[in-house]
Design a protein around this motif. Structure first.
Motif, PDB file in Angstrom:
ATOM      1  N   VAL A 347      41.605  37.090  37.918  1.00  0.00           N
ATOM      2  CA  VAL A 347      41.767  36.925  39.361  1.00  0.00           C
ATOM      3  C   VAL A 347      42.674  35.727  39.617  1.00  0.00           C
ATOM      4  CG1 VAL A 347      40.581  36.424  41.529  1.00  0.00           C
ATOM      5  CG2 VAL A 347      39.522  37.951  39.857  1.00  0.00           C
ATOM      6  N   TYR A 348      43.703  35.921  40.424  1.00  0.00           N
ATOM      7  CA  TYR A 348      44.624  34.842  40.793  1.00  0.00           C
ATOM      8  C   TYR A 348      44.146  34.214  42.104  1.00  0.00           C
ATOM      9  CZ  TYR A 348      47.829  36.821  37.322  1.00  0.00           C
ATOM     10  OH  TYR A 348      48.408  37.283  36.155  1.00  0.00           O
ATOM     11  N   ALA A 349      43.972  32.909  42.094  1.00  0.00           N
ATOM     12  CA  ALA A 349      43.415  32.231  43.270  1.00  0.00           C
ATOM     13  C   ALA A 349      44.064  30.861  43.449  1.00  0.00           C
ATOM     14  CB  ALA A 349      41.902  32.075  43.129  1.00  0.00           C
ATOM     15  N   THR A 350      43.894  30.311  44.625  1.00  0.00           N
ATOM     16  CA  THR A 350      44.309  28.940  44.919  1.00  0.00           C
ATOM     17  C   THR A 350      43.054  28.104  45.113  1.00  0.00           C
ATOM     18  OG1 THR A 350      46.361  29.655  45.981  1.00  0.00           O
ATOM     19  CG2 THR A 350      45.588  27.440  46.484  1.00  0.00           C
ATOM     20  N   THR A 351      42.930  27.025  44.373  1.00  0.00           N
ATOM     21  CA  THR A 351      41.746  26.179  44.470  1.00  0.00           C
ATOM     22  C   THR A 351      42.097  24.830  45.085  1.00  0.00           C
ATOM     23  OG1 THR A 351      42.075  25.234  42.253  1.00  0.00           O
ATOM     24  CG2 THR A 351      40.727  27.238  42.428  1.00  0.00           C
ATOM     25  N   VAL A 352      41.088  24.223  45.672  1.00  0.00           N
ATOM     26  CA  VAL A 352      41.194  22.834  46.117  1.00  0.00           C
ATOM     27  C   VAL A 352      40.181  22.044  45.302  1.00  0.00           C
ATOM     28  CG1 VAL A 352      40.992  21.215  48.027  1.00  0.00           C
ATOM     29  CG2 VAL A 352      41.882  23.518  48.441  1.00  0.00           C
ATOM     30  N   LYS A 353      40.682  21.040  44.561  1.00  0.00           N
ATOM     31  CA  LYS A 353      39.815  20.251  43.698  1.00  0.00           C
ATOM     32  C   LYS A 353      39.688  18.832  44.228  1.00  0.00           C
ATOM     33  CE  LYS A 353      40.921  22.818  39.480  1.00  0.00           C
ATOM     34  NZ  LYS A 353      41.381  22.719  38.075  1.00  0.00           N
ATOM     35  N   ASN A 354      38.506  18.275  44.069  1.00  0.00           N
ATOM     36  CA  ASN A 354      38.270  16.899  44.480  1.00  0.00           C
ATOM     37  C   ASN A 354      37.873  16.072  43.261  1.00  0.00           C
ATOM     38  OD1 ASN A 354      35.577  15.033  45.556  1.00  0.00           O
ATOM     39  ND2 ASN A 354      37.640  14.559  46.269  1.00  0.00           N
ATOM     40  N   LYS A 355      38.605  15.000  43.051  1.00  0.00           N
ATOM     41  CA  LYS A 355      38.266  14.045  42.002  1.00  0.00           C
ATOM     42  C   LYS A 355      38.459  12.662  42.573  1.00  0.00           C
ATOM     43  CE  LYS A 355      38.984  13.045  37.115  1.00  0.00           C
ATOM     44  NZ  LYS A 355      39.744  13.382  35.882  1.00  0.00           N
ATOM     45  N   ASN A 356      37.401  11.880  42.511  1.00  0.00           N
ATOM     46  CA  ASN A 356      37.381  10.561  43.154  1.00  0.00           C
ATOM     47  C   ASN A 356      37.654  10.745  44.646  1.00  0.00           C
ATOM     48  OD1 ASN A 356      36.898   9.317  40.645  1.00  0.00           O
ATOM     49  ND2 ASN A 356      39.083   9.311  40.178  1.00  0.00           N
ATOM     50  N   SER A 357      38.731  10.170  45.163  1.00  0.00           N
ATOM     51  CA  SER A 357      38.990  10.298  46.609  1.00  0.00           C
ATOM     52  C   SER A 357      40.196  11.188  46.909  1.00  0.00           C
ATOM     53  CB  SER A 357      39.239   8.911  47.221  1.00  0.00           C
ATOM     54  OG  SER A 357      40.378   8.297  46.627  1.00  0.00           O
ATOM     55  N   SER A 358      40.732  11.863  45.892  1.00  0.00           N
ATOM     56  CA  SER A 358      41.928  12.678  46.109  1.00  0.00           C
ATOM     57  C   SER A 358      41.601  14.167  46.048  1.00  0.00           C
ATOM     58  CB  SER A 358      42.993  12.343  45.059  1.00  0.00           C
ATOM     59  OG  SER A 358      42.534  12.686  43.766  1.00  0.00           O
ATOM     60  N   PHE A 359      42.453  14.958  46.714  1.00  0.00           N
ATOM     61  CA  PHE A 359      42.331  16.405  46.703  1.00  0.00           C
ATOM     62  C   PHE A 359      43.618  16.994  46.127  1.00  0.00           C
ATOM     63  CE2 PHE A 359      39.389  15.065  49.948  1.00  0.00           C
ATOM     64  CZ  PHE A 359      38.306  15.910  49.785  1.00  0.00           C
ATOM     65  N   ARG A 360      43.461  18.008  45.303  1.00  0.00           N
ATOM     66  CA  ARG A 360      44.622  18.643  44.691  1.00  0.00           C
ATOM     67  C   ARG A 360      44.545  20.146  44.876  1.00  0.00           C
ATOM     68  NH1 ARG A 360      46.252  19.759  38.910  1.00  0.00           N
ATOM     69  NH2 ARG A 360      44.099  19.283  38.388  1.00  0.00           N
ATOM     70  N   VAL A 361      45.617  20.746  45.388  1.00  0.00           N
ATOM     71  CA  VAL A 361      45.712  22.187  45.564  1.00  0.00           C
ATOM     72  C   VAL A 361      46.447  22.768  44.371  1.00  0.00           C
ATOM     73  CG1 VAL A 361      46.549  24.048  47.041  1.00  0.00           C
ATOM     74  CG2 VAL A 361      45.746  21.919  48.073  1.00  0.00           C
ATOM     75  N   LYS A 362      45.874  23.807  43.766  1.00  0.00           N
ATOM     76  CA  LYS A 362      46.465  24.344  42.545  1.00  0.00           C
ATOM     77  C   LYS A 362      46.275  25.852  42.482  1.00  0.00           C
ATOM     78  CE  LYS A 362      46.378  23.776  37.496  1.00  0.00           C
ATOM     79  NZ  LYS A 362      45.689  23.113  36.356  1.00  0.00           N
ATOM     80  N   ASN A 363      47.327  26.567  42.082  1.00  0.00           N
ATOM     81  CA  ASN A 363      47.224  28.001  41.803  1.00  0.00           C
ATOM     82  C   ASN A 363      46.662  28.177  40.402  1.00  0.00           C
ATOM     83  OD1 ASN A 363      48.301  28.788  44.298  1.00  0.00           O
ATOM     84  ND2 ASN A 363      50.388  28.772  43.526  1.00  0.00           N
ATOM     85  N   GLU A 364      45.579  28.963  40.300  1.00  0.00           N
ATOM     86  CA  GLU A 364      44.905  29.117  39.015  1.00  0.00           C
ATOM     87  C   GLU A 364      44.529  30.579  38.778  1.00  0.00           C
ATOM     88  OE1 GLU A 364      42.337  25.828  37.551  1.00  0.00           O
ATOM     89  OE2 GLU A 364      42.029  25.483  39.684  1.00  0.00           O
ATOM     90  N   LYS A 365      44.232  30.864  37.500  1.00  0.00           N
ATOM     91  CA  LYS A 365      43.763  32.188  37.118  1.00  0.00           C
ATOM     92  C   LYS A 365      42.349  32.063  36.537  1.00  0.00           C
ATOM     93  CE  LYS A 365      47.322  32.832  34.424  1.00  0.00           C
ATOM     94  NZ  LYS A 365      48.253  33.468  33.450  1.00  0.00           N
ATOM     95  N   PHE A 366      41.485  32.973  36.949  1.00  0.00           N
ATOM     96  CA  PHE A 366      40.118  33.007  36.440  1.00  0.00           C
ATOM     97  C   PHE A 366      39.866  34.361  35.780  1.00  0.00           C
ATOM     98  CE2 PHE A 366      40.187  30.051  39.945  1.00  0.00           C
ATOM     99  CZ  PHE A 366      39.499  28.950  39.446  1.00  0.00           C
ATOM    100  N   ARG A 367      39.341  34.308  34.586  1.00  0.00           N
ATOM    101  CA  ARG A 367      39.046  35.548  33.858  1.00  0.00           C
ATOM    102  C   ARG A 367      37.536  35.741  33.790  1.00  0.00           C
ATOM    103  NH1 ARG A 367      41.893  37.614  28.260  1.00  0.00           N
ATOM    104  NH2 ARG A 367      40.751  39.611  28.085  1.00  0.00           N
ATOM    105  N   LEU A 368      37.093  36.911  34.178  1.00  0.00           N
ATOM    106  CA  LEU A 368      35.666  37.195  34.103  1.00  0.00           C
ATOM    107  C   LEU A 368      35.448  38.657  33.752  1.00  0.00           C
ATOM    108  CD1 LEU A 368      34.109  37.349  37.695  1.00  0.00           C
ATOM    109  CD2 LEU A 368      36.549  37.302  37.289  1.00  0.00           C
ATOM    110  N   THR A 369      34.381  38.906  33.041  1.00  0.00           N
ATOM    111  CA  THR A 369      33.969  40.258  32.694  1.00  0.00           C
ATOM    112  C   THR A 369      32.690  40.578  33.451  1.00  0.00           C
ATOM    113  OG1 THR A 369      34.918  40.074  30.477  1.00  0.00           O
ATOM    114  CG2 THR A 369      33.310  41.817  30.837  1.00  0.00           C
ATOM    115  N   VAL A 370      32.707  41.687  34.185  1.00  0.00           N
ATOM    116  CA  VAL A 370      31.530  42.105  34.939  1.00  0.00           C
ATOM    117  C   VAL A 370      30.996  43.389  34.327  1.00  0.00           C
ATOM    118  CG1 VAL A 370      32.260  40.976  37.057  1.00  0.00           C
ATOM    119  CG2 VAL A 370      32.940  43.336  36.653  1.00  0.00           C
ATOM    120  N   CYS A 371      29.710  43.589  34.481  1.00  0.00           N
ATOM    121  CA  CYS A 371      29.032  44.718  33.838  1.00  0.00           C
ATOM    122  C   CYS A 371      28.028  45.332  34.802  1.00  0.00           C
ATOM    123  CB  CYS A 371      28.330  44.218  32.572  1.00  0.00           C
ATOM    124  SG  CYS A 371      27.192  45.406  31.819  1.00  0.00           S
TER     125      CYS A 371
END
Length: 426
Positions: A347-371
């Motif tokens: 799944v291709y998604a855009t995430t918003v990550k928080n570390k300390n006091s900053s936010f970072r927007v990043k395009n990421e891929k998530f792989r999952l198997t469903v059953c």
């Protein structure tokens, strides 16, 4: 083939209501009343993550009043056992999100999105299909719930039970069709006029023939006002158009590598699934996968999470505070083994990550198997709550806990609905 199917006025009212209530959830933390119990769970998990990090997301559908009376477009309609019907309806919104850390605004994102909502209805109010009580979670038939929950005695009318929004997701759009174009264009037009006016003054002064002491200022300004105005408007419009086209080309260029895998997935998966589920809906399935992905991302403990039946592991996504689907999925593999259907997706998604006091927007891929068990493919289950313990017969909330709280035996949700057996970065 390319015809547009519009939703009903009822879909429009539900979308408008959900947009309003989702804004309230973002800004005040109150879950939408129109949301299903399962969607409540996913929102609760995300809210818990935000609270633990001291993060708040203020969301505003900034043009919702403009599109309020627009009838949504239906992406698909899916039926379960002929009892339940789910429409995936969409509208295009301009969304403004402000991210706060410990009360201080750190980031602002403003963009255009296709906003999809899955709206589930029950076709027969006398149905014997199982449903969870919205008040206590106990499972009864819909017909019984209309006469009052046997467990907590709460009484309901049909609107309390159905319709419900069972899932939602955003997909960014690069469309030029923008209801708020005037707002976006205005600074460019004003900037163009100012730039042309400044250039005109520079040319006149450089020429050296202009004498402020003897010149007729009204006449001089008058003969240049219209050329400056028209030239400035044209320059500003061209600047806006070039920026917009550049953004479109950049967005398209980034999407090109994903187009092939996405269309392959969209075509192959329904063809593969037709042997085990003739009523398979790709859009409905993707909505379910995205809901599972959100639960996996925002869960802190997988040991008693019914939707996860994989190997013991810790959550590697603890810094993600928000996620949006990019409208693209890839099919990695499909197989049916020992009576279970396995679908491996990226799944291709855009995430918003928080570390300390900053936010970072990043395009990421998530792989999952469903059953899911092939025997459950035509079951009427459309919500992960409609379960009873196979050992003792007690009903309980099978989304929030895997083990029956009455007898302690595990409940295997994969016998009735899709579960995640593995996940990670794509």
């Amino acid at each position: 083939m390319f015809g547009i199917v519009y939703g009903s006025d009822s879909d429009n009212k539900i979308m408008n209501r959900f947009v309003d209530e989702y804004e309230v959830w973002c800004n005040e933390g109150k879950n939408p009343d129109i949301a299903s119990i399962d969607l409540d769970f996913a929102l609760d998990l995300q809210k818990k993550r935000l609270d633990e990090k001291g993060v708040k997301i203020q969301t505003a559908f900034t043009d919702k009043e403009t599109v309020k009376n627009e009838v949504p477009i239906n992406a698909c309609t899916a039926y379960d056992m002929g009892e339940c019907k789910s429409n995936i309806a969409s509208k295009t919104y301009e969304v403004t999100e402000k991210y706060f850390k410990d009360g201080k605004k750190k980031k602002k994102i403003k963009d255009r999105f296709f906003f999809y909502t899955m709206i589930t209805r029950l076709e027969n109010r006398n149905s014997e299909v199982a449903c969870s009580c919205p008040n206590c979670g106990a499972v009864s038939s819909v017909r019984e719930l209309l006469n009052g929950c046997k467990n907590c005695k709460t009484r309901f009318i049909m609107d309390d039970l159905f319709p419900k929004v069972t899932n939602f997701y955003f997909v960014k759009t690069y469309s030029l069709a923008n209801k708020s174009t005037k707002k976006v264009l205005a600074p460019y037009l004003l900037g163009g006029i100012a730039a042309v006016a400044a250039f005109t003054v520079w040319v006149v002064v450089k020429d050296g023939t202009f004498d402020p002491a003897t010149a007729n200022m009204v006449y001089e300004i008058g003969i240049r006002a219209i050329p400056v105005l028209l030239g400035g408007l044209l320059a500003g419009y061209l600047a806006w158009a070039l920026k917009t086209l550049f953004g479109l080309f950049v967005g398209a260029a980034k999407s090109i590598p994903m187009i092939g895998p996405h269309f392959n997935c969209q075509k192959r998966l329904p063809w593969l699934m037709k042997e085990v589920n003739p009523n398979f809906s790709y859009e409905y399935f993707i909505g379910k996968v995205l809901a599972l992905l959100k639960i996996i991302i925002f869960s802190d403990d997988y040991t008693n999470l019914a939707v996860y039946e994989g190997a013991p592991t810790e959550n590697p996504f603890g810094d993600i505070v928000d996620i949006k689907y990019r409208g693209v999925s890839k099919l990695n593999s499909f197989n049916v083994t020992n009576g279970c259907c396995y679908v491996d997706m990226t799944v291709y998604a855009t995430t918003v990550k928080n570390k300390n006091s900053s936010f970072r927007v990043k395009n990421e891929k998530f792989r999952l198997t469903v059953c899911r068990s092939v025997n459950a493919m035509d079951d009427g289950v459309f919500t992960m709550k409609k379960v009873t313990c196979k050992s003792c017969g007690a009903s309980f909330d099978a989304t929030r806990e895997r083990n029956c709280p009455y007898c302690g035996n595990p409940y295997h949700l994969g016998n009735d609905d899709w579960v995640v057996v593995s996940f990670g970065k794509g």
